[in-house]
Design a protein around this motif. Structure first.
Motif, mmCIF file in Angstrom:
data_model
loop_
_atom_site.group_PDB
_atom_site.id
_atom_site.type_symbol
_atom_site.label_atom_id
_atom_site.label_comp_id
_atom_site.label_asym_id
_atom_site.label_seq_id
_atom_site.Cartn_x
_atom_site.Cartn_y
_atom_site.Cartn_z
ATOM 1 N N ALA A 130 0.846 -1.198 0.000
ATOM 2 C CA ALA A 130 0.000 0.000 0.000
ATOM 3 C C ALA A 130 0.882 1.249 0.000
ATOM 4 O O ALA A 130 2.006 1.238 0.504
ATOM 5 N N ARG A 131 0.354 2.336 -0.534
ATOM 6 C CA ARG A 131 1.140 3.554 -0.678
ATOM 7 C C ARG A 131 1.020 4.409 0.596
ATOM 8 O O ARG A 131 0.044 5.124 0.779
ATOM 9 N N TRP A 132 2.002 4.299 1.441
ATOM 10 C CA TRP A 132 2.132 5.181 2.607
ATOM 11 C C TRP A 132 3.537 5.078 3.137
ATOM 12 O O TRP A 132 4.239 4.099 2.899
ATOM 13 N N ASP A 133 3.969 6.108 3.827
ATOM 14 C CA ASP A 133 5.349 6.224 4.289
ATOM 15 C C ASP A 133 5.392 6.016 5.802
ATOM 16 O O ASP A 133 4.850 6.821 6.569
ATOM 17 N N ALA A 134 6.044 4.941 6.228
ATOM 18 C CA ALA A 134 6.113 4.638 7.656
ATOM 19 C C ALA A 134 6.875 5.708 8.432
ATOM 20 O O ALA A 134 6.593 5.950 9.606
ATOM 21 N N ASP A 135 7.838 6.363 7.787
ATOM 22 C CA ASP A 135 8.587 7.408 8.486
ATOM 23 C C ASP A 135 7.713 8.632 8.762
ATOM 24 O O ASP A 135 7.873 9.300 9.792
ATOM 25 N N GLU A 136 6.799 8.932 7.854
ATOM 26 C CA GLU A 136 5.873 10.039 8.102
ATOM 27 C C GLU A 136 4.940 9.712 9.268
ATOM 28 O O GLU A 136 4.657 10.577 10.106
ATOM 29 N N VAL A 137 4.471 8.473 9.327
ATOM 30 C CA VAL A 137 3.631 8.066 10.455
ATOM 31 C C VAL A 137 4.458 8.073 11.738
ATOM 32 O O VAL A 137 3.963 8.463 12.805
ATOM 33 N N ARG A 138 5.711 7.650 11.655
ATOM 34 C CA ARG A 138 6.609 7.729 12.813
ATOM 35 C C ARG A 138 6.703 9.159 13.332
ATOM 36 O O ARG A 138 6.685 9.398 14.542
ATOM 37 N N ASP A 139 6.800 10.115 12.414
ATOM 38 C CA ASP A 139 6.835 11.524 12.824
ATOM 39 C C ASP A 139 5.562 11.904 13.578
ATOM 40 O O ASP A 139 5.607 12.651 14.559
ATOM 41 N N ASP A 140 4.427 11.398 13.115
ATOM 42 C CA ASP A 140 3.157 11.672 13.788
ATOM 43 C C ASP A 140 3.125 11.058 15.183
ATOM 44 O O ASP A 140 2.629 11.664 16.129
ATOM 45 N N VAL A 141 3.652 9.838 15.299
ATOM 46 C CA VAL A 141 3.692 9.165 16.605
ATOM 47 C C VAL A 141 4.556 9.972 17.567
ATOM 48 O O VAL A 141 4.183 10.209 18.727
ATOM 49 N N ARG A 142 5.714 10.400 17.098
ATOM 50 C CA ARG A 142 6.632 11.166 17.943
ATOM 51 C C ARG A 142 5.981 12.462 18.428
ATOM 52 O O ARG A 142 6.067 12.798 19.625
ATOM 53 N N ALA A 143 5.325 13.169 17.530
ATOM 54 C CA ALA A 143 4.657 14.409 17.916
ATOM 55 C C ALA A 143 3.501 14.147 18.875
ATOM 56 O O ALA A 143 3.285 14.900 19.836
ATOM 57 N N TYR A 144 2.765 13.080 18.635
ATOM 58 C CA TYR A 144 1.631 12.707 19.498
ATOM 59 C C TYR A 144 2.110 12.424 20.919
ATOM 60 O O TYR A 144 1.494 12.869 21.902
ATOM 61 N N VAL A 145 3.219 11.706 21.029
ATOM 62 C CA VAL A 145 3.762 11.384 22.352
ATOM 63 C C VAL A 145 4.190 12.655 23.073
ATOM 64 O O VAL A 145 3.859 12.865 24.248
ATOM 65 N N PHE A 146 4.913 13.511 22.385
ATOM 66 C CA PHE A 146 5.425 14.701 23.054
ATOM 67 C C PHE A 146 4.306 15.665 23.442
ATOM 68 O O PHE A 146 4.338 16.264 24.521
ATOM 69 N N GLU A 147 3.308 15.801 22.583
ATOM 70 C CA GLU A 147 2.196 16.697 22.900
ATOM 71 C C GLU A 147 1.432 16.235 24.132
ATOM 72 O O GLU A 147 0.913 17.050 24.893
ATOM 73 N N ASN A 148 1.359 14.929 24.329
ATOM 74 C CA ASN A 148 0.564 14.391 25.428
ATOM 75 C C ASN A 148 1.386 14.025 26.667
ATOM 76 O O ASN A 148 0.836 14.011 27.779
ATOM 77 N N LEU A 149 2.657 13.714 26.483
ATOM 78 C CA LEU A 149 3.480 13.274 27.611
ATOM 79 C C LEU A 149 4.631 14.221 27.907
ATOM 80 O O LEU A 149 5.370 14.006 28.875
ATOM 81 N N GLY A 150 4.809 15.242 27.076
ATOM 82 C CA GLY A 150 5.933 16.151 27.250
ATOM 83 C C GLY A 150 5.905 16.862 28.588
ATOM 84 O O GLY A 150 4.857 17.305 29.055
ATOM 85 N N ALA A 151 7.079 16.964 29.228
ATOM 86 C CA ALA A 151 7.208 17.647 30.509
ATOM 87 C C ALA A 151 8.649 18.117 30.658
ATOM 88 O O ALA A 151 9.547 17.693 29.922
ATOM 89 N N ASP A 152 8.866 19.012 31.627
ATOM 90 C CA ASP A 152 10.201 19.564 31.822
ATOM 91 C C ASP A 152 11.226 18.516 32.231
ATOM 92 O O ASP A 152 12.424 18.725 32.073
ATOM 93 N N ASP A 153 10.751 17.400 32.797
ATOM 94 C CA ASP A 153 11.677 16.365 33.258
ATOM 95 C C ASP A 153 11.895 15.278 32.215
ATOM 96 O O ASP A 153 12.410 14.206 32.538
ATOM 97 N N GLY A 154 11.535 15.517 30.973
ATOM 98 C CA GLY A 154 11.625 14.499 29.928
ATOM 99 C C GLY A 154 13.049 14.035 29.661
ATOM 100 O O GLY A 154 13.996 14.824 29.664
ATOM 101 N N VAL A 155 13.188 12.734 29.416
ATOM 102 C CA VAL A 155 14.476 12.106 29.137
ATOM 103 C C VAL A 155 14.337 11.247 27.888
ATOM 104 O O VAL A 155 13.332 10.546 27.706
ATOM 105 N N LEU A 156 15.350 11.287 27.022
ATOM 106 C CA LEU A 156 15.415 10.401 25.861
ATOM 107 C C LEU A 156 16.239 9.172 26.241
ATOM 108 O O LEU A 156 17.302 9.299 26.861
ATOM 109 N N ILE A 157 15.754 7.997 25.862
ATOM 110 C CA ILE A 157 16.404 6.742 26.237
ATOM 111 C C ILE A 157 16.662 5.922 24.985
ATOM 112 O O ILE A 157 15.763 5.763 24.146
#
Length: 374
Positions: free
Chosen positions: A60-87
């Motif tokens: 099917a025609r869709w780009d998994a990296d574009e959806v990955r970008d959406d997932v990343r933004a969704y996580v940060f918008e909902n879980l983002g905080a000053d104490d955030g850590v990348l692991i």
């Protein structure tokens, strides 16, 4: 909330059919279906055959990296905080045969010994609001895959994909997250990443502090840079007053208390060797730390304890949303399944965060601590 999450990626599908199939696929990943491969997901969606699910992953025609970008933004918008850590960390996917992209006999923490498997390197975001996976890279072994053009072609690996070490893949994901606007002050990871000077250089260049585990044989410069010593010889040089008992976060049985000591390394400031000692067994662990600004011991301890959040993500993703249930071989299909599983996990995390008051970002108060470096 599920419809809102799906709406974020709806525009990535040009046709209504794959868009509807993607929604059904996500619902299947979130269901109680025991095995979440295309056959079972199709049955869960009341499809007569698995064809649409398989097509979604393969052609099917869709780009998994574009959806990955959406997932990343969704996580940060909902879980983002000053104490955030990348692991950063990796996990293995046991496979049979030799056709699946990136598969070979290799060590994975998942299985312990050397097994026939694929290895994915992942980036997670963790804060007091929750934790979720936000990026992924499939590790491609150099000898058995990167230098075998015919094998790469059969697995659908893009021609421009070059060999990269696991720490290099981690650095790519961290840079992409920062470029996308993800805000975090710290990165943490295990020895596989802490031992790599290239990754540490990348993080320092971006002004990103780190608390990275290293081997006991790591050599550090102490006494204001005048003496070079193995990390495991440093504890014997420290007085009893150098150790401070603090919790590095809550575990399954409550706060995880260890004895901690830290000592400045090098001559430039902001560099530390952090030492963790199990109060019962005496077992030691070591971390190289760097911060662009002065921080207390309790902050380094908090970040060190955050590393286990990605292990919890792997456990939840494999146990609840079928991260490792796929039956695909091609490069594109792997990334598509993994990305949709990441979205399913992120949705569950956001759902839980929405129903739970934010936890404190600070670790449990120390039993005793001067909070100053030795």
């Amino acid at each position: 909330m599920f419809d809102q999450a799906v709406a974020r990626i709806a525009g990535r599908f040009r046709r209504v059919e794959p868009r509807a199939t993607a929604r059904a696929y996500l619902l299947g990943l979130l269901s109680q279906t025991e095995r979440k491969n295309c056959w079972q997901l199709a049955e869960q969606a009341d499809h007569d055959r698995p064809g649409p699910m398989q097509q979604l992953l393969r052609s099917a025609r869709w780009d998994a990296d574009e959806v990955r970008d959406d997932v990343r933004a969704y996580v940060f918008e909902n879980l983002g905080a000053d104490d955030g850590v990348l692991i950063v960390d990796e996990t293995g996917f046991l496979k049979k045969g030799r056709s699946s992209a990136g598969v070979q006999r290799q060590y994975t923490g998942t299985a312990g010994p050397i097994e026939n498997s694929q290895v994915g390197v992942f980036l997670a975001y963790a804060s007091s609001r929750g934790r979720a996976l936000i990026d992924r890279r499939l590790y491609l072994p150099e000898q058995t895959w990167c230098q075998d053009a015919e094998r790469r072609t059969r697995a659908g690996i893009p021609g421009h994909t070059a060999f990269a070490t696991k720490p290099a893949l981690a650095g790519q994901m961290i840079a992409a997250a920062l470029d996308a606007g993800i805000s975090a002050s710290w990165v943490t990871g295990d020895e596989a990443y802490g031992q790599d000077p290239g990754l540490r250089t990348v993080l320092e260049a971006r002004g990103l502090g780190y608390v990275l585990a290293v081997a006991c044989s790591t050599r550090v410069r102490i006494n204001q840079g005048r003496t070079t010593a193995r990390a495991d010889t440093v504890p014997d040089r420290l007085p009893a007053t150098a150790w401070h008992r603090q919790s590095c976060g809550a575990g399954a049985k409550g706060p995880r208390y260890y004895d901690w000591a830290w000592i400045e390394t090098g001559t430039g400031g902001g560099r530390y060797l952090l030492i963790r000692r199990n109060p019962d067994s005496g077992e030691l662990a070591f971390y190289l730390c760097w911060s662009p600004k002065q921080v207390p011991l309790s902050e380094l301890v908090r970040v060190a304890g955050t590393r286990w959040c990605i292990e919890e993500c792997f456990q939840a993703a494999k146990g609840q949303v079928g991260l490792d249930h796929y039956q695909v071989r091609h490069w594109i299909a792997w990334h598509r399944h993994i990305t949709l599983a990441m979205l399913a996990l992120a949705f569950l995390t956001v759902l839980a965060a929405d129903a739970t008051p934010a936890r404190t970002a600070e670790p449990d108060r120390p039993v005793r601590s001067t909070d100053r470096s030795t």
